[in-house]
Scaffold this motif. Structure first.
Motif, PDB file in Angstrom:
ATOM      1  N   ARG A   1     -10.617 -10.750   4.408  1.00 45.05           N
ATOM      2  CA  ARG A   1     -11.548  -9.655   4.174  1.00 45.05           C
ATOM      3  C   ARG A   1     -10.957  -8.537   3.329  1.00 45.05           C
ATOM      4  O   ARG A   1     -11.689  -7.810   2.656  1.00 45.05           O
ATOM      5  CB  ARG A   1     -12.083  -9.115   5.505  1.00 45.05           C
ATOM      6  N   GLY A   2      -9.635  -8.360   3.356  1.00 50.98           N
ATOM      7  CA  GLY A   2      -9.024  -7.346   2.506  1.00 50.98           C
ATOM      8  C   GLY A   2      -9.197  -7.666   1.035  1.00 50.98           C
ATOM      9  O   GLY A   2      -9.558  -6.811   0.224  1.00 50.98           O
ATOM     10  N   ILE A   3      -8.948  -8.925   0.671  1.00 52.64           N
ATOM     11  CA  ILE A   3      -9.121  -9.353  -0.721  1.00 52.64           C
ATOM     12  C   ILE A   3     -10.598  -9.305  -1.109  1.00 52.64           C
ATOM     13  O   ILE A   3     -10.955  -8.807  -2.188  1.00 52.64           O
ATOM     14  CB  ILE A   3      -8.558 -10.770  -0.926  1.00 52.64           C
TER      15      ILE A   3
ATOM     16  N   LEU B   1      -7.745  -4.661  -5.721  1.00 54.76           N
ATOM     17  CA  LEU B   1      -7.262  -6.025  -5.503  1.00 54.76           C
ATOM     18  C   LEU B   1      -5.854  -6.030  -4.928  1.00 54.76           C
ATOM     19  O   LEU B   1      -5.534  -6.826  -4.037  1.00 54.76           O
ATOM     20  CB  LEU B   1      -7.292  -6.796  -6.826  1.00 54.76           C
ATOM     21  N   ALA B   2      -4.991  -5.125  -5.436  1.00 53.53           N
ATOM     22  CA  ALA B   2      -3.611  -5.059  -4.951  1.00 53.53           C
ATOM     23  C   ALA B   2      -3.580  -4.755  -3.458  1.00 53.53           C
ATOM     24  O   ALA B   2      -2.776  -5.333  -2.710  1.00 53.53           O
ATOM     25  CB  ALA B   2      -2.828  -3.997  -5.724  1.00 53.53           C
ATOM     26  N   GLY B   3      -4.452  -3.851  -3.010  1.00 56.58           N
ATOM     27  CA  GLY B   3      -4.510  -3.529  -1.596  1.00 56.58           C
ATOM     28  C   GLY B   3      -4.890  -4.737  -0.753  1.00 56.58           C
ATOM     29  O   GLY B   3      -4.316  -4.975   0.315  1.00 56.58           O
ATOM     30  N   GLY B   4      -5.836  -5.536  -1.241  1.00 57.96           N
ATOM     31  CA  GLY B   4      -6.257  -6.728  -0.510  1.00 57.96           C
ATOM     32  C   GLY B   4      -5.153  -7.768  -0.414  1.00 57.96           C
ATOM     33  O   GLY B   4      -4.916  -8.342   0.657  1.00 57.96           O
TER      34      GLY B   4
ATOM     35  N   ALA C   1      -6.164   6.680  -9.754  1.00 55.57           N
ATOM     36  CA  ALA C   1      -7.340   5.834  -9.565  1.00 55.57           C
ATOM     37  C   ALA C   1      -6.932   4.507  -8.925  1.00 55.57           C
ATOM     38  O   ALA C   1      -7.625   3.990  -8.042  1.00 55.57           O
ATOM     39  CB  ALA C   1      -8.043   5.589 -10.899  1.00 55.57           C
ATOM     40  N   PHE C   2      -5.799   3.956  -9.369  1.00 56.43           N
ATOM     41  CA  PHE C   2      -5.243   2.747  -8.745  1.00 56.43           C
ATOM     42  C   PHE C   2      -5.003   2.992  -7.263  1.00 56.43           C
ATOM     43  O   PHE C   2      -5.407   2.192  -6.402  1.00 56.43           O
ATOM     44  CB  PHE C   2      -3.922   2.383  -9.444  1.00 56.43           C
ATOM     45  N   ALA C   3      -4.343   4.112  -6.958  1.00 55.00           N
ATOM     46  CA  ALA C   3      -4.013   4.442  -5.571  1.00 55.00           C
ATOM     47  C   ALA C   3      -5.272   4.674  -4.741  1.00 55.00           C
ATOM     48  O   ALA C   3      -5.357   4.243  -3.585  1.00 55.00           O
ATOM     49  CB  ALA C   3      -3.115   5.671  -5.531  1.00 55.00           C
ATOM     50  N   HIS C   4      -6.260   5.354  -5.334  1.00 57.28           N
ATOM     51  CA  HIS C   4      -7.476   5.649  -4.580  1.00 57.28           C
ATOM     52  C   HIS C   4      -8.195   4.384  -4.148  1.00 57.28           C
ATOM     53  O   HIS C   4      -8.599   4.255  -2.989  1.00 57.28           O
ATOM     54  CB  HIS C   4      -8.432   6.518  -5.390  1.00 57.28           C
TER      55      HIS C   4
END
Length: 433
Positions: free
Chosen positions: A131-133, A279-282, A334-337
């Motif tokens: 679900r993260g991705i 995407l990186a967070g997922g 924006a990446f971090a947000h």
């Protein structure tokens, strides 16, 4: 005909919907410098126009979420797509800021369906570990739409006029509405899902979060610490995204003195960075859970905290000499947000039942848009006198507070992540103490 891995096609379809949603929404900010001249509106009137949308969006998110939980995602989202697309096209007939404010209000009421729709699709189609991705894919639609708006709207402005920019972005929405109606359905009803995939999705779903056929008990959410644990970080985080979406083109033109063609060339970069952030967070979630053995909730919280630290460079945007370096710093943020914002959005699927997740997501989204609304009104009143720098500094530290709330309020469900269908106890509905 059966399609393998259909769940990724479904979340991709939702992401396309959020792309078109954000494209229509962002058209105004790109066209704003032209509207200032042709309709003779001021910065403060522009903030009122934005606030009309934001207020409606804030109020409507839980309403849209509740409707989707009751009548289903397929029909609910279809209705909202048609409404916002037709309304966006109607912008072409406006001759005053009041008319724009009225239409933006209607758009806000319908566009508020996008995030609850993505959360609903994610909860229905994906096991916990994916679900993260999936949430990152659904959430990148917001930034891709905002990324596409500058070149598309500037092209329409230069080739035709500002009116045509709204007609084009609205017409794209109507085309998507038809696509959505014929392509989307739930995994229980979709004729193209394979038995293997249906079983895989079911096996990865938490049994204590399955739908029980009851209507969402709306008022009970406000007594739950887990609700406030995801809503308050959204309240603190979303004003930064609102500033990037609604004020960045104006900042680059009025403060950095960039030409309109340069806006088309460079103003989309923060939104591209945001795509990668979501995407990186997922993927970071999945690595933490699968490789490092971190439980689902802590994986979300750790990723949010990393994103909060990466937001700090926003405070330097107003102090660098180069406009391009400023855009670079905004892009990092924006990446971090999107990395951290996606965590809050996805956590609704980890903490609440399937037939209430859209409603919860809507209320949490309302908290976020309340933050955006307050920030927009303050910026509209003060940016002309104190400039943008104090806002950049203030916004850069808000997410650190959001991380503290996330760790303090959210109570993780007590079940084995390796076998999410076997909960040890249901602590997802932990009340406030």
């Amino acid at each position: 005909m059966k399609i393998k891995h259909l769940r990724w096609w479904m979340i991709g379809l939702v992401s396309l919907g959020t792309i078109i949603n954000a494209l229509a929404r962002s058209s105004l900010s790109v066209a704003a410098p032209t509207l200032f001249k042709e309709i003779h509106i001021t910065e403060q009137q522009y903030s009122w126009i934005l606030s009309s949308f934001q207020l409606a969006y804030t109020v409507a998110q839980p309403i849209c979420g509740y409707i989707i939980d009751i009548i289903g995602l397929k029909l609910g989202f279809f209705i909202m797509i048609v409404i916002w697309s037709v309304t966006n096209m109607a912008h072409a007939g406006c001759t005053s800021w009041g008319g724009l404010a009225f239409l933006r209000g209607i758009m806000g009421l319908s566009e508020a369906s996008a995030i609850p729709s993505g959360v609903k699709c994610n909860s229905e189609w994906f096991p916990a570990t994916e679900r993260g991705i999936a949430g990152g894919i659904a959430n990148i639609g917001t930034s891709i739409g905002a990324m596409l708006a500058p070149p598309l709207v500037v092209w329409a402005l230069l080739k035709y006029n500002w009116q045509m920019s709204f007609v084009i972005t609205g017409a794209i929405g109507l085309v998507f509405a038809v696509m959505w109606w014929f392509l989307y359905d739930s995994p229980q009803k979709h004729t193209m899902v394979t038995k293997e995939e249906a079983d895989y999705i079911s096996a990865g779903q938490e049994r204590h979060l399955m739908a029980d056929g009851k209507k969402p008990a709306v008022m009970s959410f406000f007594k739950m610490r887990n609700f406030w644990g995801i809503a308050l970080p959204r309240f603190l985080a979303d004003p930064t995204w609102g500033t990037i979406n609604f004020w960045l083109p104006i900042y680059l033109i009025t403060v950095r003195h960039m030409e309109l063609k340069d806006i088309a060339l460079y103003a989309w970069l923060p939104f591209l960075a945001a795509d990668f952030g979501g995407l990186a967070g997922g993927f970071l979630n999945k690595i933490m859970m699968k490789v490092w053995g971190v439980n689902t909730i802590n994986a979300r919280r750790l990723t949010f905290s990393l994103g909060a630290l990466m937001m700090l460079p926003l405070s330097f945007v107003g102090f660098v000499n180069s406009a391009y370096v400023a855009i670079g710093l905004v892009s990092i943020c924006a990446f971090a947000h999107q990395m951290l914002s996606t965590q809050c959005i996805v956590m609704a699927t980890d903490l609440f039942k399937r037939d209430e997740v859209s409603t919860v997501s809507g209320f949490a989204g309302s908290a976020g848009w309340t933050g955006i609304l307050i920030c927009t009104l303050i910026m509209g009143a003060l940016v002309k006198t104190i400039g943008y720098n104090p806002f950049f500094i203030f916004l850069s530290v808000l997410d650190v507070g959001g991380a503290v709330i996330l760790w303090t309020f959210v109570k993780a469900p007590k079940f084995d992540d390796k076998s999410p269908s076997q909960p040890r106890s249901d602590s997802t509905l932990a009340p406030m103490h």
